[in-house]
Design an enzyme around this catalytic site. Structure first.
Site, PDB file in Angstrom:
ATOM      1  N   HIS A 175      51.137  37.310  45.065  1.00 47.42           N
ATOM      2  CA  HIS A 175      51.342  36.261  44.054  1.00 47.42           C
ATOM      3  C   HIS A 175      50.564  34.999  44.446  1.00 47.42           C
ATOM      4  CE1 HIS A 175      53.830  36.103  40.446  1.00 47.42           C
ATOM      5  NE2 HIS A 175      53.975  34.809  40.633  1.00 47.42           N
ATOM      6  N   ASP A 179      50.142  30.292  38.572  1.00 49.28           N
ATOM      7  CA  ASP A 179      50.344  30.956  37.281  1.00 49.28           C
ATOM      8  C   ASP A 179      49.164  31.887  37.050  1.00 49.28           C
ATOM      9  OD1 ASP A 179      51.474  31.625  34.869  1.00 49.28           O
ATOM     10  OD2 ASP A 179      50.755  29.873  33.793  1.00 49.28           O
ATOM     11  N   GLY A 180      49.341  32.875  36.162  1.00 53.99           N
ATOM     12  CA  GLY A 180      48.250  33.775  35.805  1.00 53.99           C
ATOM     13  C   GLY A 180      48.105  34.974  36.720  1.00 53.99           C
ATOM     14  N   ASN A 181      49.075  35.197  37.621  1.00 57.06           N
ATOM     15  CA  ASN A 181      48.944  36.296  38.586  1.00 57.06           C
ATOM     16  C   ASN A 181      48.851  37.664  37.920  1.00 57.06           C
ATOM     17  OD1 ASN A 181      49.379  35.005  41.428  1.00 57.06           O
ATOM     18  ND2 ASN A 181      50.918  34.055  40.114  1.00 57.06           N
ATOM     19  N   GLY A 182      49.723  37.909  36.930  1.00 60.81           N
ATOM     20  CA  GLY A 182      49.711  39.206  36.268  1.00 60.81           C
ATOM     21  C   GLY A 182      48.395  39.489  35.578  1.00 60.81           C
ATOM     22  N   ARG A 183      47.895  38.501  34.851  1.00 59.82           N
ATOM     23  CA  ARG A 183      46.657  38.700  34.102  1.00 59.82           C
ATOM     24  C   ARG A 183      45.460  38.863  35.029  1.00 59.82           C
ATOM     25  NH1 ARG A 183      47.673  33.589  30.413  1.00 59.82           N
ATOM     26  NH2 ARG A 183      49.054  33.175  32.170  1.00 59.82           N
ATOM     27  N   VAL A 184      45.367  38.041  36.067  1.00 58.86           N
ATOM     28  CA  VAL A 184      44.258  38.189  37.015  1.00 58.86           C
ATOM     29  C   VAL A 184      44.396  39.504  37.787  1.00 58.86           C
ATOM     30  CG1 VAL A 184      43.118  37.215  39.053  1.00 58.86           C
ATOM     31  CG2 VAL A 184      43.896  35.703  37.219  1.00 58.86           C
ATOM     32  N   GLY A 185      45.628  39.876  38.108  1.00 60.32           N
ATOM     33  CA  GLY A 185      45.840  41.131  38.817  1.00 60.32           C
ATOM     34  C   GLY A 185      45.396  42.343  38.022  1.00 60.32           C
ATOM     35  N   ARG A 186      45.509  42.262  36.699  1.00 57.61           N
ATOM     36  CA  ARG A 186      45.041  43.383  35.872  1.00 57.61           C
ATOM     37  C   ARG A 186      43.528  43.332  35.662  1.00 57.61           C
ATOM     38  NH1 ARG A 186      50.291  42.439  34.205  1.00 57.61           N
ATOM     39  NH2 ARG A 186      49.714  40.820  32.704  1.00 57.61           N
TER      40      ARG A 186
END
Length: 347
Positions: A175, A179-186
């Site tokens: 993490h 903010d934006g972890n999920g989107r950058v992770g994908r």
């Protein structure tokens, strides 16, 4: 994995087959298909995080027409995805920071392009780490954790989709951002698929497959943090099959729309109106300035092209004002909305 590669090859072959013997007009047909799949992936990835925008709003936001904040955030996610895929030859901490900067530029609370510098925790009602559902590593451990993740990403001795699933789960566990972890992770997943030559031209909408059952996706991430790798790998495998089925359906729908346009439009081959048709697949909201830029036509020719497309009922004007006029290709909007409806969402 073979199905992802096959889908990429099928859409590439489709564009090459259609362009055979048709000159420069059709040479641009693959690019819109690739772009529209990337945009659907970005929209689905954003929706997983609760940021939802319809196809119409996204199309308007892409030409900076009036749109809401969610559409602007999804548009930024498209830029982040493009940035990550463009840097796929050298996946690094810097390329991940660049994707984050593209995603959240202008949102200073998120420290775009920079790792977090404070402790964070996850849980919708958690007022402190003591009541959180998950507490990521202390911020002082983020840089070293990301270096370790990049070393794992660069390994070449693992099945690629398994590696992608584990890398994504580890990214979410670190993490690294405010903010934006999920989107950058994908976006990292797609950079890895491109780097491994699993995909060459397309972005398979894997997030659309994950979106079908978000509860199972989040539960798989929780299981990974407890030491169980299998659920997140299973989620990515199942999501990939769902994404390919839905992606093929979308490509078929757009191909039918495009063929129908060709039959209805009386303009000669090479005209600005004909040259604009492939671009409408990816950008179904246009103004005259966009038509000029996309086709290389002068303003007067661009205006005629829009009028011809309006007469052929390919474009429909939005609103009744005489200034800042915008037109929509509603058949493309409908196809994109149908894609989103097929995805559904549970959880």
């Amino acid at each position: 994995m073979r199905e992802i590669t096959r889908f990429d090859a099928q859409v590439t072959a489709l564009a090459e087959r259609r362009s055979l013997g048709e000159g420069d007009d059709a040479a641009t047909e693959l690019a819109p298909l690739a772009s529209v799949l990337l945009r659907t992936e970005s929209a689905s990835s954003s929706q997983i995080e609760g940021v939802t925008a319809g196809a119409r709003a996204l199309a308007l936001a892409s030409i900076e027409a009036k749109s809401g904040p969610n559409a602007q955030l999804v548009t930024a996610n498209v830029l982040a995805m493009q940035r990550a895929v463009a840097l796929a030859d050298d996946i690094s901490v810097d390329s991940i920071l660049a994707a984050h900067d593209a995603l959240l530029a202008g949102h200073e609370y998120a420290a775009p392009g920079r790792f977090r510098t404070s402790q964070v925790w996850i849980g919708s009602n958690a007022v402190s780490p003591h009541t959180a559902s998950f507490v990521p590593p202390h911020h002082t451990r983020v840089p070293a954790s990301m270096d370790d993740l990049i070393a794992f990403v660069r390994r070449v001795d693992l099945p690629v989709l398994v590696q992608c699933a584990i890398a994504h789960a580890q990214f979410e566990t670190i993490h690294p951002f405010n903010d934006g972890n999920g989107r950058v992770g994908r976006t990292l997943v797609h950079a890895m698929l491109r780097h491994a030559d699993v995909t060459h031209r397309l972005t398979v909408p894997v997030s659309a497959g994950l979106l079908t059952d978000t509860s199972a996706y989040f539960e798989a991430l929780t299981a990974y943090r407890s030491g169980d790798v299998e659920p997140i790998v299973r989620q990515f495998v199942n999501a990939s099959f769902r994404a390919i089925r839905n992606g093929r359906h979308l490509v078929d729908d757009l191909e039918r729309v495009y063929d129908g346009w060709g039959e209805r439009l009386p303009s000669r081959r090479g005209s600005a109106a004909r040259r604009l048709l492939p671009h409408l697949l990816n950008q179904p909201a246009v103004n005259v300035a966009y038509v000029e830029a996309a086709t290389g036509a002068a303003m007067s020719a661009a205006q005629r092209a829009v009028e011809q497309l309006e007469d052929a009922k390919i474009l429909t004007r939005v609103g009744s004002g005489q200034r800042n006029r915008v037109w929509l290709a509603n058949e493309v909007i409908d196809a994109l909305d149908a894609f989103a409806e097929r995805v559904g969402r549970r959880g």
